[in-house]
Scaffold this active site. Structure first.
Site, PDB file in Angstrom:
ATOM      1  N   PRO A   2       0.836  -1.212   0.000  1.00 42.94           N
ATOM      2  CA  PRO A   2       0.000   0.000   0.000  1.00 42.94           C
ATOM      3  C   PRO A   2       0.867   1.257   0.000  1.00 42.94           C
ATOM      4  O   PRO A   2       1.757   1.412   0.835  1.00 42.94           O
ATOM      5  CB  PRO A   2      -0.789  -0.120   1.306  1.00 42.94           C
ATOM      6  CG  PRO A   2      -0.639  -1.543   1.741  1.00 42.94           C
ATOM      7  CD  PRO A   2       0.669  -2.017   1.200  1.00 42.94           C
ATOM      8  N   GLU A   3       0.629   2.100  -0.969  1.00 36.28           N
ATOM      9  CA  GLU A   3       1.334   3.388  -1.046  1.00 36.28           C
ATOM     10  C   GLU A   3       0.304   4.498  -0.847  1.00 36.28           C
ATOM     11  O   GLU A   3      -0.847   4.223  -0.533  1.00 36.28           O
ATOM     12  CB  GLU A   3       2.048   3.509  -2.393  1.00 36.28           C
ATOM     13  CG  GLU A   3       3.062   2.384  -2.604  1.00 36.28           C
ATOM     14  CD  GLU A   3       3.849   2.503  -3.903  1.00 36.28           C
ATOM     15  OE1 GLU A   3       4.056   3.627  -4.376  1.00 36.28           O
ATOM     16  OE2 GLU A   3       4.251   1.454  -4.440  1.00 36.28           O
ATOM     17  N   ARG A 247      15.298  -4.099  -4.245  1.00 34.60           N
ATOM     18  CA  ARG A 247      13.909  -4.086  -4.718  1.00 34.60           C
ATOM     19  C   ARG A 247      13.888  -4.253  -6.233  1.00 34.60           C
ATOM     20  O   ARG A 247      14.779  -3.788  -6.926  1.00 34.60           O
ATOM     21  CB  ARG A 247      13.228  -2.738  -4.380  1.00 34.60           C
ATOM     22  CG  ARG A 247      13.415  -2.249  -2.957  1.00 34.60           C
ATOM     23  CD  ARG A 247      12.594  -3.018  -1.949  1.00 34.60           C
ATOM     24  NE  ARG A 247      11.170  -2.953  -2.223  1.00 34.60           N
ATOM     25  CZ  ARG A 247      10.360  -2.000  -1.767  1.00 34.60           C
ATOM     26  NH1 ARG A 247      10.850  -1.022  -1.046  1.00 34.60           N
ATOM     27  NH2 ARG A 247       9.071  -2.028  -2.035  1.00 34.60           N
TER      28      ARG A 247
END
Ligand SMILES: [Zn+2]
Length: 310
Positions: A2-3, A247
């Site tokens: 969630p951003e 990432r």
């Protein structure tokens, strides 16, 4: 993960379902959360009313009417669900905030990395956050100043919540693609013009995503994230994936070329070299990256301005 847009959606959920309601009881259902709040703190939550809710970056603050703040963070995964208090708990329920209308806000988090904390009344909360990515007053000039101080590549810089709060791996990648900037470009080599494009791209990407519940269902069409091997939506080149600072990062090698990043890094050397690069950049411009040529051509002026200041 969630951003900002997903957390904003969660906040909207809390605003409509929980704001104004009193807490009957808070149940922590996972050991990791039980370690964060003492039984006494939990008990003392009964009767407090949720006066307002606030988002700061990816943090959720439930301000209680007595000044205390319940502070939730989804981390890698998570969302709220609303159930009747006596209903069976959803799978991955990690905490339940029972409200005074026999409904319960359930903190659902499959990875169990989310956090809930309680801050006492009257404490100025310093979450170590930079400007909010959705704040219209956050300017390209501020972003440029921050990036100018950093030598590392731009993508990890955008994930640093002290630089800008609310962006994560997905929307940072999307914003860079939109602005045609390589995730590997050194932060301090980006011209003001390119940073301006980046600021505008962040804005466009967040606007488009806000209102969606999740990035991993198809309410939002992503342009580059998680599209390895699929054709770039602009130029049809297959999207590439690389691991950067641990990432996954996704980019179009044509629209976001690494060479441009390198050129930006060395564009400071001589006027002669700059001229040569301008010529190269013009070739790139034919492919559609018009801004690049303009940007590189202006470099010497920027350099002069910098050395005057120094
Ligand atoms: Zn492309």
């Amino acid at each position: 993960m969630p951003e900002l847009p997903e957390v904003e959606a969660a906040l909207e959920f809390l605003r409509t379902r929980a704001r104004g309601r009193a807490i009957a009881r808070v149940r922590l259902l996972h050991p990791a959360l039980q370690r964060r709040l003492s039984p006494a703190q939990l008990q003392a939550l009964a009767g407090a009313r949720i006066a307002r809710v606030e988002r700061r970056g990816k943090h959720q603050l439930l301000h209680l009417d007595d000044g205390r703040v319940l502070h939730a963070h989804f981390r890698m995964n998570g969302d709220w669900a609303l159930t009747e208090t006596n209903a069976p708990l959803p799978r991955f329920a990690r905490a339940a905030i029972d409200l005074d209308d026999d409904t319960s806000l359930i903190f659902v988090d499959s990875r169990a990395l989310g956090t809930i904390d309680l801050h006492p009344a009257g404490v100025a909360l310093d979450l170590g956050l930079g400007p909010d990515a959705a704040d219209p007053e956050w300017t390209a000039a501020q972003l440029a100043d921050e990036l100018a101080r950093r030598r590392g590549p731009v993508k990890p810089a955008l994930l640093d919540q002290r630089l800008v709060a609310g962006l994560g791996n997905i929307y940072a990648a999307e914003s860079l693609w939109r602005a045609r900037i390589s995730p590997f470009a050194p932060s301090n080599a980006l011209s003001r013009e390119r940073v301006q494009s980046l600021r505008e791209a962040i804005d466009a990407v967040l606007r488009r995503a806000t209102g969606s519940r999740y990035t991993d269902d198809d309410t939002v069409t992503l342009d580059v994230y998680d599209r390895e091997g699929l054709p770039c939506r602009r130029c049809r080149t297959p999207i590439e994936r690389a691991v950067q600072a641990g990432r996954s990062t996704y980019f179009c090698p044509t629209c976001q070329p690494r060479e441009i990043a390198a050129k930006h890094g060395t564009a400071k050397k001589t006027a002669k070299k700059t001229a040569k690069k301008t010529a190269t950049a013009k070739k790139t411009a034919k492919k559609g990256a018009k801004k690049t040529a303009k940007t590189i051509a202006k470099k010497p002026a920027k350099r002069a301005a910098r050395s005057r200041r120094a």
